[in-house]
Design a protein around this motif. Structure first.
Motif, PDB file in Angstrom:
ATOM      1  N   TRP A  33     -10.270  -9.670   1.905  1.00 12.96           N
ATOM      2  CA  TRP A  33      -9.033  -9.508   2.660  1.00 12.96           C
ATOM      3  C   TRP A  33      -7.840 -10.043   1.875  1.00 12.96           C
ATOM      4  N   ILE A  34      -8.035 -11.176   1.226  1.00  9.79           N
ATOM      5  CA  ILE A  34      -6.949 -11.758   0.429  1.00  9.79           C
ATOM      6  C   ILE A  34      -6.598 -10.820  -0.725  1.00  9.79           C
ATOM      7  N   ALA A  35      -7.607 -10.299  -1.390  1.00  4.38           N
ATOM      8  CA  ALA A  35      -7.370  -9.369  -2.503  1.00  4.38           C
ATOM      9  C   ALA A  35      -6.665  -8.101  -2.013  1.00  4.38           C
ATOM     10  N   LEU A  36      -7.104  -7.563  -0.887  1.00  2.00           N
ATOM     11  CA  LEU A  36      -6.469  -6.352  -0.344  1.00  2.00           C
ATOM     12  C   LEU A  36      -5.019  -6.622   0.054  1.00  2.00           C
ATOM     13  N   ALA A  37      -4.766  -7.783   0.634  1.00  2.00           N
ATOM     14  CA  ALA A  37      -3.403  -8.135   1.039  1.00  2.00           C
ATOM     15  C   ALA A  37      -2.481  -8.192  -0.181  1.00  2.00           C
ATOM     16  N   LEU A  38      -2.942  -8.804  -1.247  1.00  2.00           N
ATOM     17  CA  LEU A  38      -2.140  -8.863  -2.471  1.00  2.00           C
ATOM     18  C   LEU A  38      -1.916  -7.469  -3.047  1.00  2.00           C
ATOM     19  N   ASN A  84      -2.390  -4.526  20.989  1.00  2.00           N
ATOM     20  CA  ASN A  84      -1.960  -4.293  19.608  1.00  2.00           C
ATOM     21  C   ASN A  84      -3.167  -4.249  18.699  1.00  2.00           C
ATOM     22  N   LEU A  85      -3.437  -3.086  18.134  1.00  2.00           N
ATOM     23  CA  LEU A  85      -4.524  -2.904  17.180  1.00  2.00           C
ATOM     24  C   LEU A  85      -3.990  -3.241  15.796  1.00  2.00           C
ATOM     25  N   TYR A  86      -4.778  -3.967  15.015  1.00  2.00           N
ATOM     26  CA  TYR A  86      -4.376  -4.362  13.671  1.00  2.00           C
ATOM     27  C   TYR A  86      -5.128  -3.554  12.620  1.00  2.00           C
ATOM     28  N   LYS A  87      -4.401  -3.158  11.587  1.00  2.00           N
ATOM     29  CA  LYS A  87      -4.978  -2.464  10.436  1.00  2.00           C
ATOM     30  C   LYS A  87      -4.255  -2.954   9.195  1.00  2.00           C
ATOM     31  N   PHE A  88      -4.887  -2.785   8.037  1.00  2.00           N
ATOM     32  CA  PHE A  88      -4.141  -2.972   6.806  1.00  2.00           C
ATOM     33  C   PHE A  88      -3.194  -1.785   6.694  1.00  2.00           C
ATOM     34  N   ARG A  89      -1.950  -2.045   6.342  1.00  2.00           N
ATOM     35  CA  ARG A  89      -0.952  -0.969   6.253  1.00  2.00           C
ATOM     36  C   ARG A  89      -1.318  -0.030   5.115  1.00  2.00           C
ATOM     37  N   ASN A  93      -1.230  12.478  10.392  1.00  2.00           N
ATOM     38  CA  ASN A  93      -1.118  12.579   8.941  1.00  2.00           C
ATOM     39  C   ASN A  93      -1.887  13.812   8.488  1.00  2.00           C
ATOM     40  N   TYR A  94      -1.663  14.207   7.279  1.00  2.00           N
ATOM     41  CA  TYR A  94      -2.275  15.421   6.752  1.00  2.00           C
ATOM     42  C   TYR A  94      -2.658  15.177   5.297  1.00  2.00           C
ATOM     43  N   GLU A  95      -3.409  16.110   4.723  1.00  2.00           N
ATOM     44  CA  GLU A  95      -3.848  15.963   3.343  1.00  2.00           C
ATOM     45  C   GLU A  95      -2.649  15.854   2.412  1.00  2.00           C
ATOM     46  N   ASN A  96      -2.716  14.913   1.493  1.00  2.00           N
ATOM     47  CA  ASN A  96      -1.638  14.635   0.534  1.00  2.00           C
ATOM     48  C   ASN A  96      -0.325  14.239   1.222  1.00  2.00           C
ATOM     49  N   ASP A  97      -0.416  13.565   2.343  1.00  2.00           N
ATOM     50  CA  ASP A  97       0.750  13.090   3.082  1.00  2.00           C
ATOM     51  C   ASP A  97       1.508  12.095   2.197  1.00  2.00           C
ATOM     52  N   PRO A  98       2.774  12.369   1.885  1.00  2.00           N
ATOM     53  CA  PRO A  98       3.526  11.475   0.995  1.00  2.00           C
ATOM     54  C   PRO A  98       3.825  10.111   1.614  1.00  2.00           C
ATOM     55  N   ARG A  99       3.623   9.962   2.905  1.00  2.00           N
ATOM     56  CA  ARG A  99       3.846   8.679   3.557  1.00  2.00           C
ATOM     57  C   ARG A  99       2.725   7.686   3.279  1.00  2.00           C
ATOM     58  N   VAL A 100       1.552   8.186   2.871  1.00  2.00           N
ATOM     59  CA  VAL A 100       0.419   7.321   2.553  1.00  2.00           C
ATOM     60  C   VAL A 100       0.637   6.733   1.156  1.00  2.00           C
ATOM     61  N   THR A 101       0.520   5.415   1.054  1.00  2.00           N
ATOM     62  CA  THR A 101       0.724   4.740  -0.230  1.00  2.00           C
ATOM     63  C   THR A 101      -0.487   4.971  -1.143  1.00  2.00           C
ATOM     64  N   ARG A 102      -0.327   4.647  -2.424  1.00  2.00           N
ATOM     65  CA  ARG A 102      -1.455   4.793  -3.361  1.00  2.00           C
ATOM     66  C   ARG A 102      -2.643   3.946  -2.912  1.00  2.00           C
ATOM     67  N   VAL A 103      -2.370   2.693  -2.594  1.00  2.00           N
ATOM     68  CA  VAL A 103      -3.429   1.804  -2.122  1.00  2.00           C
ATOM     69  C   VAL A 103      -3.944   2.291  -0.769  1.00  2.00           C
ATOM     70  N   GLY A 104      -3.031   2.765   0.065  1.00  2.00           N
ATOM     71  CA  GLY A 104      -3.405   3.253   1.385  1.00  2.00           C
ATOM     72  C   GLY A 104      -4.418   4.383   1.339  1.00  2.00           C
ATOM     73  N   LYS A 105      -4.292   5.243   0.356  1.00  2.00           N
ATOM     74  CA  LYS A 105      -5.236   6.361   0.217  1.00  2.00           C
ATOM     75  C   LYS A 105      -6.655   5.828  -0.001  1.00  2.00           C
ATOM     76  N   ILE A 106      -6.771   4.819  -0.835  1.00  2.00           N
ATOM     77  CA  ILE A 106      -8.079   4.212  -1.108  1.00  2.00           C
ATOM     78  C   ILE A 106      -8.588   3.476   0.130  1.00  2.00           C
ATOM     79  N   LEU A 107      -7.689   2.728   0.782  1.00  2.00           N
ATOM     80  CA  LEU A 107      -8.078   2.000   1.991  1.00  2.00           C
ATOM     81  C   LEU A 107      -8.602   2.952   3.057  1.00  2.00           C
ATOM     82  N   ARG A 108      -7.927   4.075   3.243  1.00  2.00           N
ATOM     83  CA  ARG A 108      -8.339   5.049   4.254  1.00  2.00           C
ATOM     84  C   ARG A 108      -9.650   5.733   3.890  1.00  2.00           C
ATOM     85  N   ASN A 109      -9.803   6.104   2.620  1.00  2.00           N
ATOM     86  CA  ASN A 109     -11.027   6.795   2.190  1.00  2.00           C
ATOM     87  C   ASN A 109     -12.264   5.914   2.309  1.00  2.00           C
ATOM     88  N   THR A 110     -12.072   4.600   2.205  1.00  2.00           N
ATOM     89  CA  THR A 110     -13.187   3.655   2.295  1.00  2.00           C
ATOM     90  C   THR A 110     -13.256   2.969   3.664  1.00  2.00           C
TER      91      THR A 110
END
Length: 175
Positions: free
Chosen positions: A28-33, A58-63, A78-95
């Motif tokens: 969690w600490i690594a993901l937060a950084l 209030n549901l909590y998620k990593f942004r 959201n949709y495929e290749n949504d530009p609102r999803v961050t680079r890290v966010g794409k990995i977080l969501r896929n995993t």
């Protein structure tokens, strides 16, 4: 018997989520950084969701998206290749690592480990006017995972998800 099941389930929820939270603390600490280095904004995202009896929490998620993403373009969806999803966010969501902070929702008692996924508070419209079939899924606490996730996650329709959620409710009541 149903009350005993609820107590056993709550004990399981508390013990398992506390153990997981402790074990996963370094991750969690690594993901937060990583999130902070990737984009501006808070590490955690919170959103009003519905749980048992339609109560909003209030549901909590990593942004995983840019700040205020719900107010842009596609809004809630959201949709495929949504530009609102961050680079890290794409990995977080896929995993599904973005879901880890929900362990705190479980500890707080808003959610359970297993149950219907909590919908966004305004996603289904007014709770009081929901039809019986859609309302049934709110007879139990929302879950980190559930039967609908196992059966198809985002590859099935909302109506199919409700069917699986209701099947879970029926099965839990029978135990």
């Amino acid at each position: 018997m149903y009350r005993i099941n609820l107590v056993v389930k709550r004990i399981f929820d508390l013990v398992s989520s506390m153990i997981l939270a402790l074990i996963l603390l370094p991750l969690w600490i690594a993901l937060a950084l990583w999130i902070k280095l990737d984009s501006k904004g808070p590490v955690l995202f919170k959103q009003g969701r519905r749980t048992k009896d339609g109560r909003i929490f209030n549901l909590y998620k990593f942004r995983s998206m840019v700040v205020n993403a719900e107010k842009m373009e596609a809004g809630l969806f959201n949709y495929e290749n949504d530009p609102r999803v961050t680079r890290v966010g794409k990995i977080l969501r896929n995993t599904s690592l973005d879901e880890l902070p929900q362990l705190f929702n479980i500890i707080k008692g808003d959610m359970s480990v297993v149950g219907p996924r909590p919908c966004v508070s305004y996603e289904l419209g007014d709770f009081d006017t929901l039809n019986k079939r859609y309302k049934k899924r709110f007879e139990v606490k929302a879950g980190l995972t559930g039967l609908a996730q196992v059966k198809g996650r985002n590859d099935i329709s909302w109506d199919e998800k409700v069917g699986y959620d209701n099947q879970y409710v029926d099965n839990f009541r029978r135990i």
